[in-house]
Design a protein around this motif. Structure first.
Motif, PDB file in Angstrom:
ATOM      1  N   SER A 216       0.841  -1.197   0.000  1.00  0.00           N
ATOM      2  CA  SER A 216       0.000   0.000   0.000  1.00  0.00           C
ATOM      3  C   SER A 216       0.875   1.246   0.000  1.00  0.00           C
ATOM      4  O   SER A 216       1.198   1.791   1.068  1.00  0.00           O
ATOM      5  CB  SER A 216      -0.926   0.011   1.220  1.00  0.00           C
ATOM      6  OG  SER A 216      -1.762  -1.128   1.238  1.00  0.00           O
ATOM      7  N   PRO A 217       1.330   1.698  -1.164  1.00  0.00           N
ATOM      8  CA  PRO A 217       2.152   2.908  -1.211  1.00  0.00           C
ATOM      9  C   PRO A 217       1.348   4.121  -0.740  1.00  0.00           C
ATOM     10  O   PRO A 217       0.124   4.161  -0.874  1.00  0.00           O
ATOM     11  CB  PRO A 217       2.509   3.024  -2.699  1.00  0.00           C
ATOM     12  CG  PRO A 217       1.394   2.332  -3.400  1.00  0.00           C
ATOM     13  CD  PRO A 217       1.011   1.186  -2.511  1.00  0.00           C
ATOM     14  N   ARG A 218       2.040   5.096  -0.209  1.00  0.00           N
ATOM     15  CA  ARG A 218       1.350   6.297   0.273  1.00  0.00           C
ATOM     16  C   ARG A 218       0.809   7.126  -0.880  1.00  0.00           C
ATOM     17  O   ARG A 218      -0.197   7.820  -0.730  1.00  0.00           O
ATOM     18  CB  ARG A 218       2.296   7.148   1.119  1.00  0.00           C
ATOM     19  CG  ARG A 218       2.710   6.505   2.423  1.00  0.00           C
ATOM     20  CD  ARG A 218       3.506   7.473   3.273  1.00  0.00           C
ATOM     21  NE  ARG A 218       2.677   8.589   3.725  1.00  0.00           N
ATOM     22  CZ  ARG A 218       3.146   9.668   4.341  1.00  0.00           C
ATOM     23  NH1 ARG A 218       4.453   9.771   4.557  1.00  0.00           N
ATOM     24  NH2 ARG A 218       2.347  10.627   4.741  1.00  0.00           N
ATOM     25  N   ILE A 219       1.477   7.059  -2.038  1.00  0.00           N
ATOM     26  CA  ILE A 219       1.062   7.875  -3.184  1.00  0.00           C
ATOM     27  C   ILE A 219       0.974   7.003  -4.420  1.00  0.00           C
ATOM     28  O   ILE A 219       1.925   6.318  -4.786  1.00  0.00           O
ATOM     29  CB  ILE A 219       2.058   9.030  -3.428  1.00  0.00           C
ATOM     30  CG1 ILE A 219       2.144   9.938  -2.208  1.00  0.00           C
ATOM     31  CG2 ILE A 219       1.649   9.830  -4.661  1.00  0.00           C
ATOM     32  CD1 ILE A 219       3.166  11.019  -2.337  1.00  0.00           C
ATOM     33  N   ARG A 220      -0.174   7.054  -5.048  1.00  0.00           N
ATOM     34  CA  ARG A 220      -0.379   6.367  -6.319  1.00  0.00           C
ATOM     35  C   ARG A 220      -1.102   7.335  -7.251  1.00  0.00           C
ATOM     36  O   ARG A 220      -2.120   7.930  -6.859  1.00  0.00           O
ATOM     37  CB  ARG A 220      -1.217   5.098  -6.128  1.00  0.00           C
ATOM     38  CG  ARG A 220      -1.376   4.262  -7.403  1.00  0.00           C
ATOM     39  CD  ARG A 220      -2.420   3.163  -7.201  1.00  0.00           C
ATOM     40  NE  ARG A 220      -2.059   2.245  -6.134  1.00  0.00           N
ATOM     41  CZ  ARG A 220      -1.355   1.131  -6.319  1.00  0.00           C
ATOM     42  NH1 ARG A 220      -0.941   0.815  -7.534  1.00  0.00           N
ATOM     43  NH2 ARG A 220      -1.070   0.344  -5.296  1.00  0.00           N
ATOM     44  N   VAL A 221      -0.592   7.516  -8.452  1.00  0.00           N
ATOM     45  CA  VAL A 221      -1.218   8.432  -9.409  1.00  0.00           C
ATOM     46  C   VAL A 221      -1.492   7.691 -10.713  1.00  0.00           C
ATOM     47  O   VAL A 221      -0.864   6.682 -11.021  1.00  0.00           O
ATOM     48  CB  VAL A 221      -0.338   9.671  -9.670  1.00  0.00           C
ATOM     49  CG1 VAL A 221      -0.227  10.531  -8.438  1.00  0.00           C
ATOM     50  CG2 VAL A 221       1.046   9.262 -10.147  1.00  0.00           C
ATOM     51  N   SER A 222      -2.448   8.218 -11.484  1.00  0.00           N
ATOM     52  CA  SER A 222      -2.916   7.508 -12.680  1.00  0.00           C
ATOM     53  C   SER A 222      -2.330   8.048 -13.967  1.00  0.00           C
ATOM     54  O   SER A 222      -2.755   7.639 -15.056  1.00  0.00           O
ATOM     55  CB  SER A 222      -4.447   7.578 -12.745  1.00  0.00           C
ATOM     56  OG  SER A 222      -4.880   8.928 -12.833  1.00  0.00           O
ATOM     57  N   SER A 223      -1.372   8.965 -13.882  1.00  0.00           N
ATOM     58  CA  SER A 223      -0.773   9.499 -15.110  1.00  0.00           C
ATOM     59  C   SER A 223       0.715   9.699 -14.915  1.00  0.00           C
ATOM     60  O   SER A 223       1.196   9.931 -13.788  1.00  0.00           O
ATOM     61  CB  SER A 223      -1.423  10.827 -15.514  1.00  0.00           C
ATOM     62  OG  SER A 223      -0.983  11.874 -14.665  1.00  0.00           O
ATOM     63  N   SER A 224       1.459   9.648 -16.015  1.00  0.00           N
ATOM     64  CA  SER A 224       2.897   9.884 -15.953  1.00  0.00           C
ATOM     65  C   SER A 224       3.200  11.319 -15.539  1.00  0.00           C
ATOM     66  O   SER A 224       4.176  11.576 -14.828  1.00  0.00           O
ATOM     67  CB  SER A 224       3.524   9.579 -17.314  1.00  0.00           C
ATOM     68  OG  SER A 224       3.337   8.224 -17.658  1.00  0.00           O
ATOM     69  N   ALA A 225       2.377  12.264 -15.989  1.00  0.00           N
ATOM     70  CA  ALA A 225       2.571  13.653 -15.586  1.00  0.00           C
ATOM     71  C   ALA A 225       2.431  13.799 -14.079  1.00  0.00           C
ATOM     72  O   ALA A 225       3.150  14.588 -13.449  1.00  0.00           O
ATOM     73  CB  ALA A 225       1.562  14.552 -16.302  1.00  0.00           C
ATOM     74  N   GLY A 226       1.519  13.043 -13.488  1.00  0.00           N
ATOM     75  CA  GLY A 226       1.361  13.068 -12.042  1.00  0.00           C
ATOM     76  C   GLY A 226       2.574  12.527 -11.321  1.00  0.00           C
ATOM     77  O   GLY A 226       2.956  13.034 -10.254  1.00  0.00           O
ATOM     78  N   VAL A 227       3.198  11.491 -11.878  1.00  0.00           N
ATOM     79  CA  VAL A 227       4.420  10.955 -11.276  1.00  0.00           C
ATOM     80  C   VAL A 227       5.499  12.026 -11.255  1.00  0.00           C
ATOM     81  O   VAL A 227       6.163  12.250 -10.230  1.00  0.00           O
ATOM     82  CB  VAL A 227       4.906   9.720 -12.063  1.00  0.00           C
ATOM     83  CG1 VAL A 227       6.279   9.270 -11.557  1.00  0.00           C
ATOM     84  CG2 VAL A 227       3.911   8.574 -11.941  1.00  0.00           C
ATOM     85  N   THR A 228       5.687  12.697 -12.375  1.00  0.00           N
ATOM     86  CA  THR A 228       6.711  13.744 -12.452  1.00  0.00           C
ATOM     87  C   THR A 228       6.434  14.861 -11.457  1.00  0.00           C
ATOM     88  O   THR A 228       7.337  15.346 -10.771  1.00  0.00           O
ATOM     89  CB  THR A 228       6.785  14.302 -13.884  1.00  0.00           C
ATOM     90  OG1 THR A 228       7.055  13.244 -14.796  1.00  0.00           O
ATOM     91  CG2 THR A 228       7.884  15.341 -13.995  1.00  0.00           C
ATOM     92  N   ALA A 229       5.182  15.286 -11.352  1.00  0.00           N
ATOM     93  CA  ALA A 229       4.831  16.351 -10.414  1.00  0.00           C
ATOM     94  C   ALA A 229       5.100  15.932  -8.975  1.00  0.00           C
ATOM     95  O   ALA A 229       5.609  16.726  -8.167  1.00  0.00           O
ATOM     96  CB  ALA A 229       3.363  16.733 -10.595  1.00  0.00           C
TER      97      ALA A 229
END
Length: 296
Positions: A216-229
């Protein structure tokens, strides 16, 4: 026959543009003339193909099926004429389905070269980080990164990009610089879209060391742009393809971690809809993208 060919060309243009006035301007006819051509086509085949409102023209179910059969025929006729004339220019509308970040970071900066080379080519970029159906969305080609899902689509590999592990200088200052893959257990890992690389983190660290992701990671995002941010904000370490982070690595906003541990590259494919020969535009786009990515 010439009138029937014009009917098909007008129908395909209207289906692609969704606007009678725009098509009328493009082909040099009045809007009533375009409407008459479409009415004659529907009367001749005995089916309603289009739904017209004051703002937009849409396709009926019969229209969708008719478009799928007619568009490749027109493309083949155009390709045959170009071949006979020795003309390699690409023309018409090309719909490309691809992820938002790859479009913004990798494709769009290269696009002026393609359009300058083919002045009669138009491009519609269908940008979405979700993998969509080419047939349902009406795309001519799709650009996919990572492992391909099993499907009947035709695929051509056009390049590859390295995988990188990165973090911000601020994050490193607060949490320390990992010296080995095992050190990552002490760090926050940002989860991105699962289909952006087609691999799990364990596969990225190499044969001599591995790291098991937390369930259960603390942060999961649904887009590559979100990962970069997220990684720029100092929220953790992240992995992804080189084009996701190249600008930030170049200007020092991100740092590459564990560069001595080689990571598998990410393949880049162009996909074509199954069941028909790819259009000349689609093949030409794949050729151009392969050359462009190879040159970089």
């Amino acid at each position: 026959m010439a009138d029937r060919l014009q009917e098909l060309e007008v129908f395909v243009r209207v289906a692609e543009r969704g606007n009678l006035s725009q098509v009328a301007r493009e082909i040099g006819l009045s809007q009533p003339s375009v409407s008459r051509i479409l009415n004659d086509l529907e009367a001749r085949i005995g089916a309603r193909l289009l739904v017209r409102t004051s703002r937009k023209v849409g396709l009926t179910e019969a229209g969708h099926g008719y478009l799928e059969q007619v568009r490749p025929l027109l493309a083949e006729l155009g390709a045959a004429a170009d071949t006979a004339a020795g003309n390699e220019e690409l023309r018409g509308l090309l719909r490309v389905e691809l992820s938002v970040t790859f479009a913004v970071r990798a494709l769009i900066p290269r696009l002026p070269g393609l359009l300058a080379e083919h002045p009669n080519l138009s491009v519609e970029l269908m940008m979405d980080d979700r993998r969509r159906s080419l047939v349902e969305e009406g795309a001519d080609v799709a650009v996919r990164l990572g492992l391909l899902d099993s499907s009947s689509l035709m695929a051509r590999k056009v390049g590859q990009t390295p995988r990188l592990l990165v973090a911000s200088p601020d994050y490193i200052a607060r949490h320390g610089l990992p010296q080995s893959p095992g050190d990552l257990v002490q760090h926050e890992v940002i989860f991105g879209p699962s289909d952006s690389t087609g691999a799990t983190f364990q596969e990225l660290i190499g044969p001599e060391a591995s790291f098991t992701l937390p369930e259960s990671p603390r942060i999961r995002v649904s887009s590559s742009a979100g990962v970069t941010a997220c990684v720029l904000a100092g929220l953790g370490v992240a992995f992804g393809s080189g084009w996701m982070f190249n600008a930030e690595l170049a200007d020092g906003r991100l740092c590459r971690l564990l560069p001595e541990f080689p990571l598998p590259t990410i393949p880049i494919h162009v996909l074509f809809p199954a069941g028909r020969q790819p259009s000349k535009r689609a093949r030409g786009f794949a050729d151009w993208l392969s050359r462009s990515l190879g040159a970089s």
